[in-house]
Design a protein around this motif. Sequence first.
Motif, PDB file in Angstrom:
ATOM      1  N   UNK A   2       0.967   1.359   2.835  1.00 45.70           N
ATOM      2  CA  UNK A   2      -0.431   0.992   3.058  1.00 45.70           C
ATOM      3  C   UNK A   2      -0.656  -0.521   3.174  1.00 45.70           C
ATOM      4  N   UNK A   3      -0.521  -1.243   2.056  1.00 44.91           N
ATOM      5  CA  UNK A   3      -0.928  -2.653   2.080  1.00 44.91           C
ATOM      6  C   UNK A   3      -0.069  -3.514   3.010  1.00 44.91           C
ATOM      7  N   UNK A   4       1.268  -3.379   2.923  1.00 47.60           N
ATOM      8  CA  UNK A   4       2.142  -4.203   3.763  1.00 47.60           C
ATOM      9  C   UNK A   4       2.014  -3.842   5.245  1.00 47.60           C
ATOM     10  N   UNK A   5       1.996  -2.556   5.621  1.00 45.24           N
ATOM     11  CA  UNK A   5       1.781  -2.223   7.036  1.00 45.24           C
ATOM     12  C   UNK A   5       0.462  -2.760   7.586  1.00 45.24           C
ATOM     13  N   UNK A   6      -0.598  -2.713   6.779  1.00 47.85           N
ATOM     14  CA  UNK A   6      -1.893  -3.260   7.221  1.00 47.85           C
ATOM     15  C   UNK A   6      -1.782  -4.764   7.472  1.00 47.85           C
ATOM     16  N   UNK A   7      -1.072  -5.446   6.566  1.00 49.67           N
ATOM     17  CA  UNK A   7      -0.881  -6.887   6.713  1.00 49.67           C
ATOM     18  C   UNK A   7      -0.049  -7.198   7.954  1.00 49.67           C
TER      19      UNK A   7
END
Length: 309
Positions: free
Chosen positions: A42-47
């Motif tokens: 979630x967080x890293x792919x969004x970034x």
Amino acid sequence: MDLILQSLVPLAFVILLGWFAGWRKIVDAAHSSSLATYVMSFSFPCLLFAKTATTSLQNLINYRFIAGLGLGLLGMYLVVFLFNRYVLRRSLSHSCQTAFVSSFPDMAFMGIPIFLVLFGEESLISIVIGNLITSLIMIPVTVSLLEIGAASGVKTNITFLVLKVFKKPLVLAPVIGAIFSALALHLPKLALESLELIGGTTSGVSLFALGLIMSQDKVSISKPVLFNVFNKTLVHPLIMFGLVVAFGITGALAKEAILLCALPPAIMTTMFAARYNVLRRESSSSTVVGTVISLVTLAIIMRALKIGS
């Protein structure tokens, strides 16, 4: 020197906080897998998507950098594998796992926070490229060798494995972002702010999760562990330094490539050791010891590269 301290001291603090929370059972260490899933899915792919979608395609595709970094990551893997297999006469599985530990850097958990402080969000492109190289080449090769070594009755279809890896958010996000960049598609401001909001949690959560994971592992200091740590934190960046010079990579990209290879072994190497029941104690100990020692070796390498001076 201040910049080096700014990148490493907060990092060490959050890792220690996660380790303390797990050690004192304030947070169940079993939750580390959920936190890791949050970061990786979630967080890293969004970034990564937000960054690649708003970066020019020319900056994304630097053939010289991709070739140099790819050779640095895969070359280290090959050298360690051949040395263990044909000089030390170790088994196929042991040689493969040792090579994996010695060449797969912890880009997601340690690379992101360090690079964001030292180089800014532009440096995430280096992590994207490194992640693609390891996900599409190193991991499938490792799975193949480990399964051949285990001689298991159930074999993994490598084509299926590559397709499965490509479906992972961590790989898919930068690819879609690159398509946005290539087609010059505009990412709405609200969408970008939303992605950056969740993406901004990546560093802290990933380091806390790393501390939790470390609190579960019993550390064993042995010659193989020291050999792995020495290769990963010192030999690997030296090899990458030679390739940087050979490929004529300069500026921030050169420093990013060397620092990527100076990162300690990735947590994923321990997961593979557990999955295939090969060198479990050596792999987990190499990750823990390597992470602790890298706080010193990274500072030395940053100083040598004149980062923050």
